[in-house]
Motif scaffolding. Structure first.
Motif, PDB file in Angstrom:
ATOM      1  N   ASN A  39       0.813  -1.227   0.000  1.00  0.00           N
ATOM      2  CA  ASN A  39       0.000   0.000   0.000  1.00  0.00           C
ATOM      3  C   ASN A  39       0.839   1.266   0.000  1.00  0.00           C
ATOM      4  OD1 ASN A  39       1.006  -0.069   2.577  1.00  0.00           O
ATOM      5  ND2 ASN A  39      -0.971   0.045   3.622  1.00  0.00           N
ATOM      6  N   ALA A  40       2.159   1.134  -0.113  1.00  0.00           N
ATOM      7  CA  ALA A  40       3.039   2.303  -0.129  1.00  0.00           C
ATOM      8  C   ALA A  40       4.063   2.141  -1.244  1.00  0.00           C
ATOM      9  CB  ALA A  40       3.747   2.459   1.212  1.00  0.00           C
ATOM     10  N   VAL A  41       4.428   3.245  -1.858  1.00  0.00           N
ATOM     11  CA  VAL A  41       5.458   3.214  -2.897  1.00  0.00           C
ATOM     12  C   VAL A  41       6.841   3.313  -2.245  1.00  0.00           C
ATOM     13  CG1 VAL A  41       3.912   4.275  -4.580  1.00  0.00           C
ATOM     14  CG2 VAL A  41       5.436   5.734  -3.226  1.00  0.00           C
ATOM     15  N   GLY A  42       7.864   3.067  -3.033  1.00  0.00           N
ATOM     16  CA  GLY A  42       9.232   3.240  -2.546  1.00  0.00           C
ATOM     17  C   GLY A  42      10.019   1.958  -2.422  1.00  0.00           C
ATOM     18  N   PHE A  89      13.700  18.519  -4.835  1.00  0.00           N
ATOM     19  CA  PHE A  89      14.224  17.556  -3.866  1.00  0.00           C
ATOM     20  C   PHE A  89      14.749  18.241  -2.602  1.00  0.00           C
ATOM     21  CE2 PHE A  89      15.388  14.008  -7.115  1.00  0.00           C
ATOM     22  CZ  PHE A  89      14.096  13.519  -7.042  1.00  0.00           C
ATOM     23  N   ALA A  90      15.061  19.532  -2.694  1.00  0.00           N
ATOM     24  CA  ALA A  90      15.506  20.321  -1.535  1.00  0.00           C
ATOM     25  C   ALA A  90      16.593  19.603  -0.747  1.00  0.00           C
ATOM     26  CB  ALA A  90      14.306  20.632  -0.624  1.00  0.00           C
ATOM     27  N   LEU A  91      17.659  19.223  -1.433  1.00  0.00           N
ATOM     28  CA  LEU A  91      18.710  18.424  -0.814  1.00  0.00           C
ATOM     29  C   LEU A  91      19.622  19.269   0.071  1.00  0.00           C
ATOM     30  CD1 LEU A  91      19.676  16.204  -3.869  1.00  0.00           C
ATOM     31  CD2 LEU A  91      18.304  15.547  -1.887  1.00  0.00           C
ATOM     32  N   PRO A 207      16.903  15.306   1.857  1.00  0.00           N
ATOM     33  CA  PRO A 207      15.847  16.302   2.074  1.00  0.00           C
ATOM     34  C   PRO A 207      15.543  16.414   3.569  1.00  0.00           C
ATOM     35  CG  PRO A 207      15.200  14.663   0.424  1.00  0.00           C
ATOM     36  CD  PRO A 207      16.412  14.136   1.122  1.00  0.00           C
ATOM     37  N   PHE A 208      15.129  17.575   3.997  1.00  0.00           N
ATOM     38  CA  PHE A 208      14.817  17.792   5.407  1.00  0.00           C
ATOM     39  C   PHE A 208      13.792  16.778   5.909  1.00  0.00           C
ATOM     40  CE2 PHE A 208      12.394  20.041   8.794  1.00  0.00           C
ATOM     41  CZ  PHE A 208      13.428  20.230   9.695  1.00  0.00           C
ATOM     42  N   ARG A 216       7.295  11.817  -2.993  1.00  0.00           N
ATOM     43  CA  ARG A 216       6.222  12.756  -3.354  1.00  0.00           C
ATOM     44  C   ARG A 216       6.484  13.394  -4.716  1.00  0.00           C
ATOM     45  NH1 ARG A 216       5.916  15.226   1.291  1.00  0.00           N
ATOM     46  NH2 ARG A 216       7.301  16.969   0.820  1.00  0.00           N
ATOM     47  N   VAL A 217       7.731  13.782  -4.959  1.00  0.00           N
ATOM     48  CA  VAL A 217       8.073  14.387  -6.251  1.00  0.00           C
ATOM     49  C   VAL A 217       7.873  13.387  -7.382  1.00  0.00           C
ATOM     50  CG1 VAL A 217       9.971  15.314  -7.641  1.00  0.00           C
ATOM     51  CG2 VAL A 217       9.666  16.079  -5.271  1.00  0.00           C
ATOM     52  N   LEU A 218       8.344  12.156  -7.190  1.00  0.00           N
ATOM     53  CA  LEU A 218       8.198  11.146  -8.234  1.00  0.00           C
ATOM     54  C   LEU A 218       6.736  10.858  -8.539  1.00  0.00           C
ATOM     55  CD1 LEU A 218      11.008   8.599  -7.254  1.00  0.00           C
ATOM     56  CD2 LEU A 218      11.092  10.366  -9.018  1.00  0.00           C
ATOM     57  N   LEU A 219       5.920  10.740  -7.514  1.00  0.00           N
ATOM     58  CA  LEU A 219       4.494  10.475  -7.736  1.00  0.00           C
ATOM     59  C   LEU A 219       3.821  11.630  -8.459  1.00  0.00           C
ATOM     60  CD1 LEU A 219       3.416   8.761  -4.389  1.00  0.00           C
ATOM     61  CD2 LEU A 219       3.522   7.717  -6.656  1.00  0.00           C
ATOM     62  N   GLU A 220       4.167  12.859  -8.099  1.00  0.00           N
ATOM     63  CA  GLU A 220       3.576  14.024  -8.773  1.00  0.00           C
ATOM     64  C   GLU A 220       3.960  14.044 -10.254  1.00  0.00           C
ATOM     65  OE1 GLU A 220       5.010  17.264  -6.442  1.00  0.00           O
ATOM     66  OE2 GLU A 220       3.483  17.021  -4.863  1.00  0.00           O
ATOM     67  N   LYS A 221       5.224  13.743 -10.559  1.00  0.00           N
ATOM     68  CA  LYS A 221       5.670  13.719 -11.954  1.00  0.00           C
ATOM     69  C   LYS A 221       4.974  12.603 -12.730  1.00  0.00           C
ATOM     70  CE  LYS A 221       8.564  17.082 -11.344  1.00  0.00           C
ATOM     71  NZ  LYS A 221       8.328  18.432 -11.923  1.00  0.00           N
ATOM     72  N   TYR A 222       4.802  11.470 -12.098  1.00  0.00           N
ATOM     73  CA  TYR A 222       4.164  10.330 -12.758  1.00  0.00           C
ATOM     74  C   TYR A 222       2.696  10.617 -13.060  1.00  0.00           C
ATOM     75  CZ  TYR A 222       2.865   5.457 -13.674  1.00  0.00           C
ATOM     76  OH  TYR A 222       2.402   4.291 -14.243  1.00  0.00           O
ATOM     77  N   ARG A 223       2.000  11.157 -12.066  1.00  0.00           N
ATOM     78  CA  ARG A 223       0.578  11.505 -12.291  1.00  0.00           C
ATOM     79  C   ARG A 223       0.437  12.571 -13.365  1.00  0.00           C
ATOM     80  NH1 ARG A 223      -0.145  10.734  -6.478  1.00  0.00           N
ATOM     81  NH2 ARG A 223       0.564  12.869  -6.151  1.00  0.00           N
ATOM     82  N   ALA A 224       1.274  13.608 -13.308  1.00  0.00           N
ATOM     83  CA  ALA A 224       1.179  14.704 -14.264  1.00  0.00           C
ATOM     84  C   ALA A 224       1.441  14.226 -15.693  1.00  0.00           C
ATOM     85  CB  ALA A 224       2.170  15.810 -13.896  1.00  0.00           C
TER      86      ALA A 224
END
Length: 476
Positions: A39-42, A89-91, A207-208, A216-224
């Protein structure tokens, strides 16, 4: 709800490599769906919650960090190919890390994201090896580690052409093995180069908010980009016909057809899906696995005197023995990670202290235990792992200072890894044999991720990108 029964590309597993492959393919108009049993990505780099508190797993640091403007690096390629702005990514960079060898870390090499620091440490501690080390670094810099055609060669063999001191040799191998090697005792030189560049020539950042930011970034890019994913929807079988993968059979019994299938779950795990209808399934390979303890503190580690080091790779013995232990855990060597000790900026600190320790473990010793014994052994080894790791940190004011500062703890074992990822033998870095071209016995079934051979979190994403490009997009 997704109802499509045919896709251009089916991806098995929503880990970093699977998500990256999906983004890349969706950018070019491919109808792609990722199927994930959990139920979780990663996958191996995810997080979980207990009592409202989130725990990262996998991610100690993102390797391959370079500062803005540095060209021709894996991080830059990743950002460009997935159309990610590096600020997303705010590394935040590490402060410093160490390789500490000896009963209490008497021999120590410090490194940061500036390679000159590490080069100077080697020259100061091993002056007779300085010229050889520089020649080794030159060989690393010129080696084509992204070639899909390179013949394998022993890293120990190559390193010994330049380095004659066995202590220095082991100190170089320790971080690279703990952060990417599926092979006991040695590494393939291409893998050594990938990790040497990732850790020493480039560096660590985080990231902090930890791994959740990356996911979160990967999922947003994939959905978009228009990609689909089905969670809690595993693949139980890959159906083959005439030398090709014609469909995948889901746990629900639904059959999905596809022109191409990319598997990110590992080579032997994928082979098992292909052979799922056979009475003679391929045996699970011997693998390396780990335990990790996680302590959540009510104060910053700096208040305990542990504010300098971000990551410490330790070994207490005369030689570094990177091998599956005969006991449940081998606490002689390991990795200490203190996420608070990244440079998050002035006045910006994590809300709680975090102290993580990783050691080699034996999957078979954990897998056979009845539940009561399993829980008891987790408690026993938690104490043993912490006792071992504390030798390589500044001493505390009192023996019970760490316990007094601890709010809660958790620990994962090889058994946990297999339960939540499906990886045989609790494997973190997959099988010892890598498939650089990502090919399988089926003409349209490809591997990405750890068993393709690119290492680390950045490497995992580049693996997904590379396999999508190489097998699908470049062939039209």
């Amino acid at each position: 709800m997704n109802t499509r029964s045919h896709y251009d590309v089916v991806i098995i597993g929503a880990g970093m490599s699977g998500l990256a492959a999906g983004i890349r393919l969706a950018h070019f108009g491919k109808k792609v769906c990722i199927f994930e049993r959990h139920n979780a990505v990663g996958g191996l780099n995810s997080f979980y919650s207990i009592a409202g508190r989130k725990f990262d797993v996998g991610l100690h640091a993102m390797t391959n960090f370079v500062r803005p403007g540095v060209k021709g690096t894996p991080l830059g390629k990743l950002l460009r190919q997935l159309r990610i702005d590096r600020d997303e990514f705010a590394l935040c960079e590490q402060k410093q890390s160490r390789i500490a060898f000896g009963p209490r870390g008497e021999t120590s090499l410090r490194f940061t994201n500036d390679f000159v620091v590490f080069e100077g440490e080697v020259a100061a501690m091993f002056p007779a090896q300085a010229d050889g080390f520089r020649k080794l670094v030159a060989a690393v810099r010129t080696f084509d580690d992204v070639s899909l055609e390179a013949a394998p060669i022993s890293a120990r063999e190559v390193v010994r052409r330049h380095i004659s001191d066995l202590l220095l040799e082991d100190m170089l191998f320790c971080p690279l093995m703990y952060y990417g090697s599926a092979t006991e005792h040695d590494m393939e030189f291409g893998q050594f180069v990938i990790m040497f560049k990732a850790l020493f020539l480039e560096g660590f950042a985080r990231p902090f908010e930890g791994v959740r930011v990356v996911l979160r970034v990967l999922l947003e890019k994939y959905r978009a980009a228009g990609g689909e994913r089905r969670m809690k929807c595993g693949v139980q079988k890959i159906i083959a016909h005439a030398g090709r993968a014609s469909a995948v059979l889901l746990d629900s019994g639904e059959e999905i057809t596809a022109d191409h299938v990319i598997s990110s779950i590992g080579a032997p795990e994928t082979e098992r899906l292909v052979a799922a209808s056979s009475s003679e399934l391929p045996p699970a390979p011997r693998t390396l696995s780990f335990v990790e303890t996680i302590s959540i503190l009510d104060r910053q580690p700096a208040e305990l005197g542990w504010g300098s080091d971000t990551i410490i790779f330790f070994n207490d013995s005369s030689r570094f023995d990177y091998v599956r232990p005969t006991a449940q855990v081998d606490p002689r060597s390991g990795v200490i990670c203190i996420p608070n000790n990244f440079d998050y900026g002035v006045g910006r600190v994590l809300p709680e202290g975090i102290f993580r320790v990783t050691c080699l473990a034996n999957y078979d010793r954990w897998a056979i235990l009845p539940e009561a014994d399993y829980q008891a052994d987790k408690l026993r080894w938690f104490t043993g792992v912490l006792r071992s790791a504390r030798r390589f940190l500044p001493p505390l004011a009192s023996d019970d200072a760490l316990a007094a500062a601890t709010l809660t703890t958790d620990m994962f074992t090889p058994r946990t890894i297999t339960k939540f990822t499906g990886h045989f033998g609790g494997a973190i870095y997959g099988a010892a044999v890598k498939h650089r071209q990502g090919r399988t016995d089926l003409g349209n079934l490809y591997l990405c991720g750890t068993d393709q051979g690119f290492l680390g979190i950045v490497g995992a994403m580049l693996s997904g990108i590379s396999m999508a490009n190489y097998h699908i997009l470049q062939k039209g």
